[in-house]
Design a protein around this motif. Structure first.
Motif, PDB file in Angstrom:
ATOM      1  N   SER A   1       1.420  15.034   6.643  1.00 25.98           N
ATOM      2  CA  SER A   1       0.031  14.828   6.734  1.00 25.98           C
ATOM      3  C   SER A   1      -0.578  14.853   5.516  1.00 25.98           C
ATOM      4  N   ASP A   2       0.127  15.631   4.359  1.00 25.22           N
ATOM      5  CA  ASP A   2      -0.497  15.990   3.195  1.00 25.22           C
ATOM      6  C   ASP A   2       0.245  15.638   2.008  1.00 25.22           C
ATOM      7  N   ARG A   3       1.275  14.984   2.187  1.00 30.51           N
ATOM      8  CA  ARG A   3       2.150  14.798   1.106  1.00 30.51           C
ATOM      9  C   ARG A   3       2.938  13.521   1.316  1.00 30.51           C
ATOM     10  N   SER A   4       3.144  12.595   0.323  1.00 33.92           N
ATOM     11  CA  SER A   4       3.876  11.166   0.153  1.00 33.92           C
ATOM     12  C   SER A   4       4.561  11.150  -1.240  1.00 33.92           C
ATOM     13  N   GLU A   5       5.913  10.901  -1.166  1.00 33.67           N
ATOM     14  CA  GLU A   5       6.667  10.900  -2.327  1.00 33.67           C
ATOM     15  C   GLU A   5       7.678  10.106  -2.118  1.00 33.67           C
ATOM     16  N   LEU A   6       8.381   9.598  -3.074  1.00 38.61           N
ATOM     17  CA  LEU A   6       9.709   8.675  -3.255  1.00 38.61           C
ATOM     18  C   LEU A   6      10.430   9.427  -4.574  1.00 38.61           C
ATOM     19  N   THR A   7      11.234  10.083  -4.370  1.00 41.16           N
ATOM     20  CA  THR A   7      12.313  10.535  -5.451  1.00 41.16           C
ATOM     21  C   THR A   7      13.433   9.433  -5.491  1.00 41.16           C
ATOM     22  N   GLN A   8      13.669   9.073  -6.879  1.00 35.79           N
ATOM     23  CA  GLN A   8      15.009   8.152  -7.112  1.00 35.79           C
ATOM     24  C   GLN A   8      15.930   8.924  -8.201  1.00 35.79           C
ATOM     25  N   THR A   9      17.171   8.766  -8.025  1.00 37.45           N
ATOM     26  CA  THR A   9      17.918   9.388  -9.063  1.00 37.45           C
ATOM     27  C   THR A   9      19.088   8.167  -9.550  1.00 37.45           C
TER      28      THR A   9
ATOM     29  N   ARG B   1      -3.647   5.570   1.754  1.00 40.85           N
ATOM     30  CA  ARG B   1      -2.363   6.315   1.763  1.00 40.85           C
ATOM     31  C   ARG B   1      -1.366   5.534   2.466  1.00 40.85           C
ATOM     32  N   TRP B   2      -0.228   6.203   2.453  1.00 38.83           N
ATOM     33  CA  TRP B   2       1.028   5.700   3.120  1.00 38.83           C
ATOM     34  C   TRP B   2       0.439   6.084   4.673  1.00 38.83           C
ATOM     35  N   THR B   3       1.094   4.950   5.447  1.00 40.22           N
ATOM     36  CA  THR B   3       0.809   5.123   6.880  1.00 40.22           C
ATOM     37  C   THR B   3       2.161   5.004   7.670  1.00 40.22           C
ATOM     38  N   ARG B   4       2.386   5.900   8.417  1.00 35.79           N
ATOM     39  CA  ARG B   4       3.432   5.696   9.446  1.00 35.79           C
ATOM     40  C   ARG B   4       3.457   4.878  10.514  1.00 35.79           C
ATOM     41  N   LEU B   5       4.101   3.783  10.817  1.00 32.32           N
ATOM     42  CA  LEU B   5       3.813   2.962  11.834  1.00 32.32           C
ATOM     43  C   LEU B   5       4.262   3.193  13.085  1.00 32.32           C
ATOM     44  N   ASP B   6       5.797   3.857  13.077  1.00 37.34           N
ATOM     45  CA  ASP B   6       6.431   3.865  14.417  1.00 37.34           C
ATOM     46  C   ASP B   6       6.029   5.168  15.122  1.00 37.34           C
ATOM     47  N   GLY B   7       5.571   5.360  16.360  1.00 35.52           N
ATOM     48  CA  GLY B   7       5.392   6.572  16.839  1.00 35.52           C
ATOM     49  C   GLY B   7       4.294   7.021  17.006  1.00 35.52           C
ATOM     50  N   GLY B   8       3.137   6.340  16.463  1.00 36.41           N
ATOM     51  CA  GLY B   8       1.956   6.764  16.418  1.00 36.41           C
ATOM     52  C   GLY B   8       0.727   5.696  15.999  1.00 36.41           C
TER      53      GLY B   8
ATOM     54  N   LEU C   1       7.401   3.398   7.170  1.00 38.40           N
ATOM     55  CA  LEU C   1       6.140   3.749   6.249  1.00 38.40           C
ATOM     56  C   LEU C   1       5.586   2.561   5.731  1.00 38.40           C
ATOM     57  N   ALA C   2       4.165   2.202   6.054  1.00 37.58           N
ATOM     58  CA  ALA C   2       3.516   1.011   5.472  1.00 37.58           C
ATOM     59  C   ALA C   2       2.859   1.610   4.269  1.00 37.58           C
ATOM     60  N   ASP C   3       2.038   0.588   3.725  1.00 36.60           N
ATOM     61  CA  ASP C   3       0.950   0.934   2.825  1.00 36.60           C
ATOM     62  C   ASP C   3       1.477   1.496   1.537  1.00 36.60           C
ATOM     63  N   VAL C   4       2.919   1.434   1.252  1.00 38.66           N
ATOM     64  CA  VAL C   4       3.442   2.040   0.027  1.00 38.66           C
ATOM     65  C   VAL C   4       3.257   1.066  -1.021  1.00 38.66           C
ATOM     66  N   GLU C   5       3.031   1.480  -2.419  1.00 38.04           N
ATOM     67  CA  GLU C   5       2.779   0.628  -3.520  1.00 38.04           C
ATOM     68  C   GLU C   5       3.636  -0.267  -4.032  1.00 38.04           C
ATOM     69  N   CYS C   6       4.268  -1.032  -3.377  1.00 36.50           N
ATOM     70  CA  CYS C   6       5.659  -1.556  -3.929  1.00 36.50           C
ATOM     71  C   CYS C   6       5.567  -2.986  -3.698  1.00 36.50           C
ATOM     72  N   GLY C   7       4.312  -3.740  -3.666  1.00 33.67           N
ATOM     73  CA  GLY C   7       4.072  -4.957  -3.402  1.00 33.67           C
ATOM     74  C   GLY C   7       3.144  -5.685  -4.338  1.00 33.67           C
ATOM     75  N   HIS C   8       2.441  -6.703  -3.857  1.00 36.88           N
ATOM     76  CA  HIS C   8       1.534  -7.545  -4.586  1.00 36.88           C
ATOM     77  C   HIS C   8       0.258  -6.955  -4.933  1.00 36.88           C
ATOM     78  N   VAL C   9      -0.075  -5.795  -4.081  1.00 36.76           N
ATOM     79  CA  VAL C   9      -1.264  -5.086  -4.431  1.00 36.76           C
ATOM     80  C   VAL C   9      -1.438  -3.990  -5.569  1.00 36.76           C
ATOM     81  N   PRO C  10      -1.954  -4.085  -6.530  1.00 37.98           N
ATOM     82  CA  PRO C  10      -1.964  -3.035  -7.520  1.00 37.98           C
ATOM     83  C   PRO C  10      -2.558  -1.780  -7.003  1.00 37.98           C
ATOM     84  N   PRO C  11      -1.933  -0.578  -7.523  1.00 41.30           N
ATOM     85  CA  PRO C  11      -1.062  -0.371  -8.582  1.00 41.30           C
ATOM     86  C   PRO C  11       0.208  -0.694  -8.115  1.00 41.30           C
ATOM     87  N   TYR C  12       1.341  -0.363  -9.036  1.00 35.27           N
ATOM     88  CA  TYR C  12       2.651  -0.601  -8.698  1.00 35.27           C
ATOM     89  C   TYR C  12       3.606   0.528  -8.767  1.00 35.27           C
TER      90      TYR C  12
END
Length: 348
Positions: free
Chosen positions: A338-346, A195-202, A312-323
């Protein structure tokens, strides 16, 4: 500057295939054929360019690659250009591309990742043309996991379209498929939960609290973009002033360099101002190695932790599948709890 979105693709439109960086070796031609047929099955006509050779580290001399790419991006009959994959030295194209011609032409979608960041990110920053950082042509036959989209879904979307992607909760930790022996592979092996990981502050994944941030999206591969830091080709601050005064959502991802190299590269990009207008930073999941004293997450924090924005780290936007495809120039909104991660684009 207004972000320019290419018109949505329709069945019958042409899609160009050329290799601005590395070409396709003969033993991988089978996978290329499968990928082209996948695009054709969507109703598109595929036009293959002159620069495709896989005999060396690049597909052709730089002037030829620049000419082929420029011709496709300015041909009104070609609505998208999708290289087979990235490579190593697309940086040699930048002084050879006809930027005035690209700026004046009707915008055309350019899709890819890795070394294609070297061209796509400057194309958005310098001309305002939206580009798609996502799965490339050789990845296209894979079935897309639930929650994510293919680049084919995005380039056919209408102006103003809004779409949300969510992590599927699993990724591939065991390398890549062998296209030589399995050119028609269509199923990702997603063998590891994540899952996504917040790196700063924790450090517990969401230790800094919930994240909600907005801004226009820009970014790409660290190993490629770091070489453009401090040049006119990577002036994210100028782009923000012209197209996104409310700030940016910046995303970066490590392709393969160890943590020390990534740390140095990110420090250099920060010193050059690439993150100055970031409201949040998204970091792609990576299989690149750490060192005995520094992890990849630690490298990001060492370089960017002092910026005081959510990371935010471990987002699926790199060389590791899926994309998870990201549109450079699109307006983005990222949410992580803690229970939701999403990216909305317009696309506006």
């Amino acid at each position: 500057m207004t972000v320019r979105y290419p018109r949505p693709l329709c069945p019958g439109d042409r899609i160009g295939v050329t290799s601005p960086s590395s070409g396709v070796p003969k033993e991988l031609q089978g996978r290329l054929d499968v990928a082209i047929r996948e695009v054709e099955a969507r109703g598109y006509e595929v036009v293959v360019g002159r620069c495709m050779s896989g005999d060396g580290h690049v597909s052709a001399p730089a002037p030829d690659r620049a000419a082929d790419l420029t011709a496709m991006l300015t041909d009104p009959r070609i609505r998208a250009v999708v290289p087979p994959w990235g490579g190593e030295t697309a940086i040699d194209l930048l002084p050879l591309l006809d930027w005035d011609r690209l700026r004046a032409a009707e915008p055309t979608w350019l899709v890819g990742f890795s070394d294609l960041s070297t061209v796509m990110t400057p194309l958005t920053l310098l001309t305002g043309t939206a580009t798609v950082h996502g799965n490339n042509l050789m990845d296209t036959p894979y079935r897309v996991p639930e929650g994510l989209l293919s680049w084919l879904d995005i380039v056919s979307a209408p102006a103003g379209h809004r779409f949300t992607q969510t992590p599927p909760g699993r990724y591939r930790a065991t390398g890549f498929d062998d296209y030589r022996t399995h050119p028609d592979v269509r199923e990702f092996t997603l063998d590891t939960p994540g899952r996504w990981t917040r790196l700063d502050g924790g450090g517990d994944g969401n230790g800094g609290g919930d994240v909600e941030a907005e801004g226009r999206l820009i970014g790409g591969c660290i190993e490629m973009l770091c070489n453009l830091a401090g040049t006119p080709y990577l002036d994210a601050s100028a782009f923000a002033r012209a197209a996104s005064p409310q700030g940016l959502l910046v995303y970066v991802e490590a392709g393969g360099d160890d943590a020390f190299a990534i740390c140095r590269n990110l420090h250099g990009m920060r010193l050059a101002g690439f993150f100055d207008t970031a409201n949040a930073i998204l970091v792609g999941r990576t299989s690149a190695p750490g060192t005995d004293s520094l992890t990849q997450h630690g490298a990001v924090l060492d370089a960017l932790g002092s910026l005081g924005v959510p990371i935010l780290a471990d987002v699926e936007c790199g060389h590791v599948p899926p994309y998870l495809p990201i549109v450079n120039g699109a307006y983005g909104r990222v949410v992580h709890t803690s229970d939701r991660s999403e990216l909305t684009q317009t696309l506006d």
